[in-house]
Design an enzyme around this catalytic site. Structure first.
Site, short mmCIF file in Angstrom:
data_model
loop_
_atom_site.label_atom_id
_atom_site.label_comp_id
_atom_site.label_asym_id
_atom_site.label_seq_id
_atom_site.Cartn_x
_atom_site.Cartn_y
_atom_site.Cartn_z
N LYS A 1 -12.24 12.37 -5.86
CA LYS A 1 -11.55 13.17 -7.11
C LYS A 1 -12.32 14.20 -7.53
CE LYS A 1 -9.30 8.58 -8.74
NZ LYS A 1 -8.25 8.75 -8.31
N HIS B 1 -5.99 2.84 1.66
CA HIS B 1 -5.00 3.85 1.91
C HIS B 1 -5.74 4.66 3.14
CE1 HIS B 1 -3.18 3.20 -1.61
NE2 HIS B 1 -3.90 4.03 -2.34
N ASP C 1 0.99 -1.20 -0.08
CA ASP C 1 -0.02 -0.07 0.16
C ASP C 1 1.03 1.19 -0.12
OD1 ASP C 1 -1.52 2.21 1.04
OD2 ASP C 1 -3.04 0.89 1.47
N HIS C 2 1.18 1.81 -1.04
CA HIS C 2 2.23 3.02 -1.23
C HIS C 2 1.94 3.98 -0.06
CE1 HIS C 2 -0.66 5.42 -3.55
NE2 HIS C 2 -0.03 6.36 -3.32
N LYS D 1 4.90 6.65 2.47
CA LYS D 1 5.11 8.00 2.55
C LYS D 1 5.73 8.53 3.87
CE LYS D 1 1.17 9.03 -0.53
NZ LYS D 1 1.45 9.90 -1.45
C1 BG6 Z 1 -3.84 4.89 -6.10
C2 BG6 Z 1 -5.24 5.09 -6.61
O1 BG6 Z 1 -3.88 3.89 -5.08
O2 BG6 Z 1 -3.53 6.18 -5.03
C3 BG6 Z 1 -5.53 6.31 -7.26
O3 BG6 Z 1 -5.58 3.98 -7.35
C4 BG6 Z 1 -5.13 7.57 -6.58
O4 BG6 Z 1 -6.78 6.24 -7.73
C5 BG6 Z 1 -3.56 7.41 -6.10
O5 BG6 Z 1 -5.09 8.68 -7.34
C6 BG6 Z 1 -3.30 8.63 -5.03
O6 BG6 Z 1 -2.15 8.24 -4.61
P1 BG6 Z 1 -1.08 9.68 -4.16
O7 BG6 Z 1 -0.04 9.04 -3.69
O8 BG6 Z 1 -1.23 10.53 -5.19
O9 BG6 Z 1 -1.97 10.18 -3.08
#
Ligand code: BG6
Length: 516
Positions: A348, A248, A185-186, A190
């Protein structure tokens, strides 16, 4: 990251090596790690994909990605020429055992050349339809067998709902031990997200007030200005609840609400996070509207640019009922948080790109000041700002200068960039480096993923059963549907984005940190 953390020889295999994620995120992150000298001395990337490519053609494409997305800007020729030979291409069908035999042979050849055994990291950067297939083949080809040397990395979405997530976890578990599985989960990569733990548990100051006695409510906002961009086809089958909330926002909730960990051990931290989800009060499927609001953007503005509505985006059905905005009200039934609302929202095409967590404290138990001293009085709050500005703002009452006693909310600011003279690595750099070190702290465990799905299932099912009749219900460039306000208890508010940089200093012409 430092060069002192010695890494062992590693082969990094990317399934979907010719795809977008590899080009935009993975290779730029690996290249940036190489610039920081944070890759092992013996290191290779094998990009596996179906399309016909030569090593050189692939490298040219990846070079282009690095030039666009590396944190260091355009790659210097010398740096790229050093990095590029580490990348090899293997053409193959993901559903043929012969691809995996060829892959095994290529890994063994590298090990032979290096005269050393290498860690093998299998990264699934493919469309989700392949997530259930690749692990099976890796298992069959004997490439998953070694518990210590083989690892698999999987991107979200982990499933489409609770049932499919369980099925996918079972497929993974058939070939790999849980300790070999890294669910990315990116958000967890952060810096400011990791800082939530540091802030809460490395300072004795805040923990005593981090509970229902002092906290009135908590808001978590992840707002984006972008629409669905080129991902309409994927997004229209997912929607904001699956795309953002299940992963997230749930991670942020867990980090804000979890109990202190006993040690900085991957499983200890993950246990504490799962506890939060287990404590979440189940959403009443007979009254979903009391806990959840959905929205979809119509035409409007992004800044001063006119933008189309969601239904006009490429790859989106013209009568789509997919939500691009979600607001939730959750409660955690435990000693610390009983009856404290946690409000989560994401969307969004909102007016500002901002991710922040706001801890709103209770009012003082007794107002000792005369009424006129506290006109417009607001209780203290603490905002953890995750992006685009990174830092923490503590708002509290102070006396306004002058002969009269008048109170105003003032801000005390900590700004990451001002305080630390070190650039933040991209989230993917942090996470890929952790995989290479076998550190699973920042990755999702099977039970956490399933607990998050379980919590959201009543909303998913309820929304599916009753399609919305009012979509689109917010204009691009607004803060979402009006109903999101209705979720909040009386006196509670969605906060306006906080200002990490002191507006007075900007006015005085002092440059914003990080600005040119
Ligand atoms: C991704 C989603 O996991 O996270 C995207 O699939 C979203 O829809 C993105 O735009 C947001 O990531 P960040 O790091 O730009 O907040």
């Amino acid at each position: 990251m430092t060069t002192t953390d010695k890494l062992e020889p590693t082969v990094f295999v990317i399934f979907g090596g010719a795809g977008d994620l590899t080009w935009r995120k993975l290779i730029p992150a690996l290249f940036d790690l190489s610039q920081d000298r944070s890759l092992p001395g013996q290191f290779a990337i094998i990009a596996v994909d179906r399309v016909k490519f030569s090593d050189n053609r692939l490298r040219r494409r990846l070079h282009d990605g690095v030039n666009q997305f590396s944190r260091f800007g355009k790659a210097k020729a010398g740096a790229w020429n050093q990095f590029a030979p580490h990348v090899q291409y293997l053409q193959g069908d993901f559903k043929k055992l012969s691809t995996y035999s060829a892959l095994g042979a290529q890994c063994s050849l590298l090990e032979k050349t290096w005269g050393a055994r290498a860690h093998r990291i299998f990264y699934m950067a493919t469309p989700p339809s392949m997530f259930g297939e690749i692990p099976k083949y890796l298992g069959r080809a004997g490439l998953a067998r070694d518990r210590q040397w083989a690892r698999i990395v999987i991107e979200k979405p982990i499933g489409y709902d609770l049932e499919s997530a369980r099925a996918l976890n079972a497929i993974l578990a058939a070939s790999f031990e849980e300790s070999q599985i890294y669910r990315i989960d990116h958000y967890l990569g952060k810096e400011t997200v990791q800082n939530i733990l540091a802030f809460r548990f490395a300072n004795p100051l805040f923990e005593p007030i981090w509970n229902r006695r002092y906290v009135d409510y908590v808001t978590i906002t992840v707002a984006e200005t972008v629409g669905v961009e080129h991902r309409g086809g994927y997004y229209d089958h997912a929607g904001a609840l699956r795309d953002m909330v299940q992963n997230h926002l749930m991670q942020l909730l867990c980090l804000v609400a979890m109990e202190p960990m006993v040690s900085f051990d991957a499983d200890e931290i993950r246990n504490k996070k799962v506890d939060v989800l287990h404590a979440a009060r189940p959403i009443d499927n007979q009254a979903i509207h009391l806990s959840a609001v959905r929205g979809q953007y119509g035409p409007g503005f992004s800044g001063s640019d006119k933008v189309p509505g969601y239904r006009e985006e490429d790859g989106v059905a013209p009568d789509s009922t997919t939500e691009t905005f979600v607001a939730l009200k959750l409660f955690l039934d435990n000693w610390r948080w009983q009856d404290v609302p946690f409000y989560l929202r994401t969307g969004k095409r909102l007016p500002r790109q901002v991710s922040e967590i706001c801890i709103q404290f209770r009012p003082v138990p007794h107002q000792s000041f005369p009424t006129e001293a506290s006109v417009g009085w607001q209780p203290s709050r603490l905002v953890m700002s995750i992006q685009p500005d990174e830092g923490i703002v503590l708002g509290f009452q102070a006396k306004y200068p002058g002969p009269k006693m008048q109170l105003r909310l003032v801000d005390m600011r900590f700004n990451y960039r001002e305080s630390f003279d070190a650039p933040s690595p991209d989230a993917y750099e942090t996470l890929l480096w952790d995989v290479m070190k076998s550190d699973a702290t920042l990755f999702m465990r099977a039970d956490q993923v399933e607990a998050a799905w379980q919590l959201l299932m009543p909303v998913l099912q309820g929304w599916q059963a009753t399609p919305p009749s009012d979509f689109p219900n917010y204009a691009a460039g607004s803060w979402g549907p009006e109903d999101a306000q209705r979720l909040l208890a009386q006196g509670h508010n969605w906060p306006l984005p906080t200002q990490l940089v002191n507006p007075r200093e900007v006015k005085k012409g002092k440059p914003r940190p990080g600005s040119k």
